[in-house]
Structure formats: C-alpha cells, structure tokens
Motif scaffolding. Structure first.
Motif, PDB file in Angstrom:
ATOM      1  N   ASP A  86      57.416  33.508  45.852  1.00  0.00           N
ATOM      2  CA  ASP A  86      57.342  34.963  45.938  1.00  0.00           C
ATOM      3  C   ASP A  86      57.410  35.610  44.559  1.00  0.00           C
ATOM      4  OD1 ASP A  86      57.074  35.151  48.683  1.00  0.00           O
ATOM      5  OD2 ASP A  86      59.233  35.209  49.040  1.00  0.00           O
ATOM      6  N   ALA A  87      58.031  34.915  43.605  1.00  0.00           N
ATOM      7  CA  ALA A  87      58.192  35.467  42.262  1.00  0.00           C
ATOM      8  C   ALA A  87      56.861  35.745  41.574  1.00  0.00           C
ATOM      9  CB  ALA A  87      59.029  34.511  41.407  1.00  0.00           C
ATOM     10  N   LEU A  88      55.779  35.153  42.057  1.00  0.00           N
ATOM     11  CA  LEU A  88      54.467  35.413  41.459  1.00  0.00           C
ATOM     12  C   LEU A  88      54.145  36.908  41.432  1.00  0.00           C
ATOM     13  CD1 LEU A  88      52.214  32.589  42.932  1.00  0.00           C
ATOM     14  CD2 LEU A  88      52.661  33.009  40.510  1.00  0.00           C
ATOM     15  N   GLY A  89      54.632  37.618  42.421  1.00  0.00           N
ATOM     16  CA  GLY A  89      54.365  39.049  42.501  1.00  0.00           C
ATOM     17  C   GLY A  89      54.983  39.846  41.375  1.00  0.00           C
ATOM     18  N   ASN A 104      50.863  18.827  47.745  1.00  0.00           N
ATOM     19  CA  ASN A 104      52.098  19.028  48.504  1.00  0.00           C
ATOM     20  C   ASN A 104      52.517  20.489  48.560  1.00  0.00           C
ATOM     21  OD1 ASN A 104      52.517  16.245  49.101  1.00  0.00           O
ATOM     22  ND2 ASN A 104      53.285  15.926  47.028  1.00  0.00           N
ATOM     23  N   LEU A 105      51.612  21.370  48.179  1.00  0.00           N
ATOM     24  CA  LEU A 105      51.870  22.802  48.295  1.00  0.00           C
ATOM     25  C   LEU A 105      51.539  23.229  49.721  1.00  0.00           C
ATOM     26  CD1 LEU A 105      52.720  25.157  46.355  1.00  0.00           C
ATOM     27  CD2 LEU A 105      50.295  25.741  46.241  1.00  0.00           C
ATOM     28  N   THR A 106      52.524  23.774  50.421  1.00  0.00           N
ATOM     29  CA  THR A 106      52.360  24.057  51.848  1.00  0.00           C
ATOM     30  C   THR A 106      52.697  25.521  52.157  1.00  0.00           C
ATOM     31  OG1 THR A 106      54.636  23.346  52.283  1.00  0.00           O
ATOM     32  CG2 THR A 106      52.911  21.677  52.477  1.00  0.00           C
ATOM     33  N   GLY A 107      52.554  25.860  53.455  1.00  0.00           N
ATOM     34  CA  GLY A 107      52.912  27.190  53.905  1.00  0.00           C
ATOM     35  C   GLY A 107      51.775  28.184  53.780  1.00  0.00           C
ATOM     36  N   PRO A 108      52.045  29.441  54.100  1.00  0.00           N
ATOM     37  CA  PRO A 108      51.009  30.479  54.057  1.00  0.00           C
ATOM     38  C   PRO A 108      50.916  31.148  52.690  1.00  0.00           C
ATOM     39  CG  PRO A 108      53.020  31.384  54.979  1.00  0.00           C
ATOM     40  CD  PRO A 108      53.321  29.943  54.655  1.00  0.00           C
ATOM     41  N   ILE A 109      49.921  32.016  52.549  1.00  0.00           N
ATOM     42  CA  ILE A 109      49.813  32.864  51.358  1.00  0.00           C
ATOM     43  C   ILE A 109      50.796  34.024  51.528  1.00  0.00           C
ATOM     44  CG2 ILE A 109      48.303  34.371  50.006  1.00  0.00           C
ATOM     45  CD1 ILE A 109      45.959  32.659  50.921  1.00  0.00           C
ATOM     46  N   PRO A 110      51.724  34.212  50.590  1.00  0.00           N
ATOM     47  CA  PRO A 110      52.739  35.257  50.764  1.00  0.00           C
ATOM     48  C   PRO A 110      52.213  36.661  50.477  1.00  0.00           C
ATOM     49  CG  PRO A 110      53.069  34.151  48.662  1.00  0.00           C
ATOM     50  CD  PRO A 110      51.935  33.429  49.359  1.00  0.00           C
ATOM     51  N   PHE A 111      52.808  37.640  51.141  1.00  0.00           N
ATOM     52  CA  PHE A 111      52.412  39.034  50.980  1.00  0.00           C
ATOM     53  C   PHE A 111      52.633  39.533  49.550  1.00  0.00           C
ATOM     54  CE2 PHE A 111      53.219  43.644  51.262  1.00  0.00           C
ATOM     55  CZ  PHE A 111      52.047  44.053  51.884  1.00  0.00           C
ATOM     56  N   THR A 112      53.552  38.911  48.848  1.00  0.00           N
ATOM     57  CA  THR A 112      53.861  39.337  47.480  1.00  0.00           C
ATOM     58  C   THR A 112      52.646  39.282  46.558  1.00  0.00           C
ATOM     59  OG1 THR A 112      55.410  38.985  45.635  1.00  0.00           O
ATOM     60  CG2 THR A 112      54.536  37.032  46.702  1.00  0.00           C
ATOM     61  N   ILE A 113      51.626  38.504  46.950  1.00  0.00           N
ATOM     62  CA  ILE A 113      50.387  38.422  46.165  1.00  0.00           C
ATOM     63  C   ILE A 113      49.755  39.808  45.999  1.00  0.00           C
ATOM     64  CG2 ILE A 113      47.996  37.538  46.252  1.00  0.00           C
ATOM     65  CD1 ILE A 113      49.905  35.427  45.385  1.00  0.00           C
TER      66      ILE A 113
END
Length: 329
Positions: A86-89, A104-113
């Motif tokens: 999330d810190a990318l935001g 090994n990167l998993t999960g959805p695209i976070p809204f913070t983008i």
C-alpha cells in the motif's frame, strides 16, 4: 600553525555538511521506499536500499533531475513474495511503475494505486496477481501504457478503461478473463490504443461499436469469441496487424472486398470462416498471413504475397485450391 588550524576546521565542516549536501533523495520518498522494502520481506534484490547511501542511487529507482523526487520504480526477475505494498501510493511523483517476473507476488491490485496520478507506465506482468482488474485504474488519466499480462486475473474487462484519454498500449493477455469485449472499446476518448487480449476465456460477439474506431494493433487470439470481423476492414481503416486466430469467428470472407493499405499481418487460423478469398488481397503487402483450419473454398488468388507462403498458411480448409495448395480442377 594558522594554516593547520584552518585546514582542520575546513575538514570538520566538510565532514559534517557533506551528507546533507550530497543527499538528493526526498526524505519522505526514502521512508516510503524502506516501507516497501519491508513489506516485500527485505529481499536480497533490494539490499542497496539502506540509509547509508542516497536513495536516488539505489537500484531499481530513478529520481527527477530537478526536484529529486522518485519518478521510476522498476523491480523485475526477483524472488519476492507478498502483496503489492500500500505504501506505493505515497510516491506521488511516480511516472513509471514496473513489477515484472515476480512470481510470488500475489493478491489484488490495491486501491492505493489511484494516488499515483502522474503515472504514465504501469506494468504488473508475469506475477501471480489475482482478483478482478479494477475499474479504478481509469482514474490514472495520464497512463500511456497499461500491462497486466501473464497473471491470474479473472472476471470481465472493466469498460471504464476506454475512458483513459492518453492510453497507447493495453496488455491484458494471458489471464483468465471472461465475458465479452466491452462496448466501450468502440468509444475510446483519445487515440485508439494497441490492444492485446489473447489467451483468455473471453466470449460473445465482437461489439458493433468497434466499427467506429480505427485500431492499429489488435490481438484477440485464443479466446471463444465469435461474430463478423469485417468491421475491422475497409480502405478507411488503419489497422496494421491483427490476430484473430483460434476463436469461433464465422462470416463470409468473400464479402470483405476492401482492405486497408496499412495491413501487414493478418492471422485468421482455426475459426469457422467460409466463402472464398477476395482477389483484393493481392494488393495488400502481407508480411504475416494465415487462414488455415477454416471452411474456405475456391482458388487462392494469384499475385501479391499470397503465393509467398507455404501450404501451412492455407491447409485444412473445405475446398481451397491453387498455389501453394494443389491445383484446382
């Protein structure tokens, strides 16, 4: 003695001032990058990310020459596990973000983008990201390139992507996307991007709205799409390369009599196309061509580049004949 005193004084001052004078990277950006590193499990590939050096000099990072803010973060071919941090935001000046071959990167695209309003190039490719492709990506109105290929995304293509006014390239290929191509893809508000949707589970007919726009590069191969492809052809079109292979397209090819002069690659293999090959194809400078595994009949028109291809470009049709296939009788 005076010289010795001033020499010592200058040395002390230079040692105390040099770290701050040489520090380019914004302190907030540095803290954010260290949070990202921690979220990704402090991988070896990010070992240069430490406070002992200026973060503008860290691997995978680029800073703007004028304001020294982080503008590019590119991490690839690394043994990294976890989710997109999330810190990318909190990197507000970021223009390029690439996570590629992080299996090994998993999960959805976070809204913070959505906070990255300056983003021009976004790539999450060759990872194990999943979930749906979020419609909130349409908020990134400066995007020129969006690459989400080679992942595990499911669900339908969000129609809101067609509202991106600066989009030039859209890669959604090699996922598990279902449903039809959105009608909105015939209403792109800016320049029509090169679109790659191959190797998915898309179905339904090609929207008639796509006849309104001029594609340049289009790859719909290896889906379960059907319908009439003639909407993409005509002398007023600008398409250069199109791959419609391995679908269920079914239409009379004989009725497609006009082709754009720009067309250089056309792959129609493994469909249900019938009729004969139009003689106007001889006037097209085809550098890539395949109509094998269809239901075509009649003689292959002589001329142009049509005889430059061997029989593999034509075989497994109902009654197609003529060079490079056996002669017609």
């Amino acid at each position: 003695m005076k010289t010795s005193f001033f020499t010592i004084l200058i040395t002390i001052l230079s040692l105390s001032l040099s770290p701050s004078l040489s520090q380019r990277c914004n302190v907030k950006d540095e803290k954010t990058l260290l949070k990202i590193k921690k979220s990704l499990g402090n991988p070896y590939q990010l070992s240069s990310w430490n406070r002992a050096s200026d973060c503008c000099r860290w691997y995978h990072v680029q800073c703007d020459l004028y304001n020294d803010r982080i503008t590019s973060l590119t991490i690839y071919s690394a043994n990294i596990s976890g989710r997109i941090p999330d810190a990318l935001g909190s990197l507000p000046f970021l223009e390029t973000l690439i996570f590629r071959k992080l299996t090994n990167l998993t999960g959805p695209i976070p809204f913070t983008i959505t906070k990255l309003t300056r983003l021009k190039n976004l790539t999450f490719s060759w990872t194990n990201l999943s979930g749906t492709i979020p419609s909130f990506l349409s908020r990134l109105t400066n995007l020129k390139s969006l690459d989400l290929s080679f992942n595990n995304f499911t669900g339908t293509i969000p129609p809101e992507l067609a509202t991106l006014p600066n989009l030039q390239t859209l890669h959604l290929d090699r996922n598990r996307l279902t449903g039809p191509i959105p009608e909105s893809f015939g209403t792109f508000t800016g320049k029509v991007p090169a679109i790659y949707l191959s190797h998915n589970l898309l179905n339904g007919t090609v929207p008639k709205s796509l006849a309104r726009v001029n594609f340049t590069w289009l790859d719909l191969s290896r889906n379960s799409l059907h319908g009439d492809l003639s909407v993409f052809f005509g002398t007023n079109k600008t398409i250069k390369a199109a791959d419609f292979s391995r679908n269920m397209f079914e239409f009379n090819f004989s009725k497609v009599v006009e082709f754009p002069a720009s067309l250089s690659a056309l792959d129609l293999n493994h469909n249900r196309i019938y009729g004969s090959l139009p003689t106007t194809l001889t006037g097209v400078n085809l550098q890539r061509w395949n109509v094998s595994y269809n239901r075509l009949c009649g003689e292959i028109p002589a001329g142009g580049n049509l005889q430059k291809y061997d029989n593999t470009a034509y075989f497994h049709n109902r009654c197609l004949c003529g060079s490079p296939l056996p002669a017609c009788y």
